[in-house]
Enzyme design. Structure first.
Site, mmCIF file in Angstrom:
data_model
loop_
_atom_site.group_PDB
_atom_site.id
_atom_site.type_symbol
_atom_site.label_atom_id
_atom_site.label_comp_id
_atom_site.label_asym_id
_atom_site.label_seq_id
_atom_site.Cartn_x
_atom_site.Cartn_y
_atom_site.Cartn_z
ATOM 1 C CB ALA A 237 -0.900 0.002 1.238
ATOM 2 C CE LYS A 238 -1.428 4.935 -4.252
ATOM 3 N NZ LYS A 238 -2.673 5.589 -4.580
ATOM 4 N NE ARG A 239 -1.056 0.531 5.717
ATOM 5 C CZ ARG A 239 -2.085 0.085 4.992
ATOM 6 N NH1 ARG A 239 -2.787 0.935 4.266
ATOM 7 N NH2 ARG A 239 -2.415 -1.179 4.987
#
Ligand SMILES: [Zn+2]
Length: 294
Positions: A237-239
């Site tokens: 995920a982008k996190r």
């Protein structure tokens, strides 16, 4: 070129991460390898999650993932969805559901149904019960009156896969058409007969295949490809840090080589383009394990 097509259909929620780009590359390779056209679609049905897709399209173009025909936007196709839905309503295949998310979560489900499957609470409401619900101010979602509870699909990598089919939502209470309905209508309308996507979507595929059956459309061939995971083994995920092309700060050809290397098609510092990868691509030899990134 055959009449069929493959596709990639991102949700425009910001930059694509390396896992999205890898799935896009695989979808392109599978389509081109089988002589199919390749379509791009922007899955922007949900206005709350939709951003400008320009950055995503630029990244796909930078990798060399050419596409055919106009880019389709789901937000421009609601009249097509409404028309198909009307046909299902006329056929007696749709009912109103007044349940809240919480009521569905708390209701007991049939044992063979996947978690979150709809238990059928509103399937047999009487006319007076429906009128009372409307009078209380609740706006209904519309659900399909499914005649099966499970379905087996064929996947090119997973083989036969059996999964639950429930009375899925066709139009949400807020009036937005459901993703499952929209993708089936879209793919049929634009000639897509090969669906390559992440294997996190495999569980929802029997529902979509059932919709093809109900609408009288031939099912596409399905290829659910392994996901890209973070170092903790969770879906990327982008996190997870620098995982987009922009954040990685790498030129497109190096990102492509990295993706190609993860598929066993090149060395990660090799100078390649997508045509080279296509020449080397064997659908039967793609890694079955998830790729861990980072
Ligand atoms: Zn309900």
């Amino acid at each position: 070129m055959t009449a069929g097509a493959g596709r990639y259909a991102p949700t425009p929620s910001g930059d694509l991460h390396i896992g999205n780009l890898r799935t896009a590359l695989l979808a392109w390779l599978f389509a081109r390898r089988t002589g199919r056209a390749f379509r791009l679609r922007i899955d922007d049905l949900d206005p709350d999650r939709s951003r400008d897709p320009a950055g995503q399209l630029a990244d796909l173009a930078a990798l060399g993932l050419t596409h055919d025909g106009p880019i389709v936007r789901q937000s421009a196709r609601t009249s097509s969805y409404a028309k198909v839905l009307d046909g299902l309503i006329e056929g007696g295949l749709v009912y109103e559901c007044f349940c809240t998310r919480r009521e569905i979560a708390e209701a007991p489900t049939a044992p063979h149904h996947p978690p979150g499957a709809y238990p059928g609470t509103c399937r047999s409401l009487t006319r007076s019960e429906i009128e009372a619900k409307h009078a209380s101010g609740r706006t209904p979602a519309l659900r399909l009156r499914a005649e099966v509870s499970a379905l087996t699909i064929e996947d090119e990598l997973h083989g036969a896969f059996a999964g639950g089919v429930d009375d899925m939502v066709l139009r949400r209470a807020d009036g937005v058409h459901a993703y499952n309905l929209a993708v089936v209508i879209d793919d049929h309308d634009i000639g897509v007969d090969q669906v390559v996507r992440g294997d996190d979507l495999l569980a929802s595929t029997p529902r979509q295949a059932y919709l093809y059956d109900v609408l009288g459309h031939p099912r596409p061939s399905y290829v659910h490809v392994p996901l890209v995971l973070n170092a903790q083994g969770q879906r990327l995920a982008k996190r997870d840090g620098p995982v987009t092309m922009r954040d990685l700060g790498l030129p497109a050809h190096l990102v492509l080589a990295m993706l190609g290397a993860s598929l066993g098609l090149c060395a990660d510092d090799e100078q390649v383009d997508v045509e080279v990868l296509l020449d080397r691509f064997d659908p039967n030899a793609i890694p079955q394990e998830p790729w861990v990134f980072g």
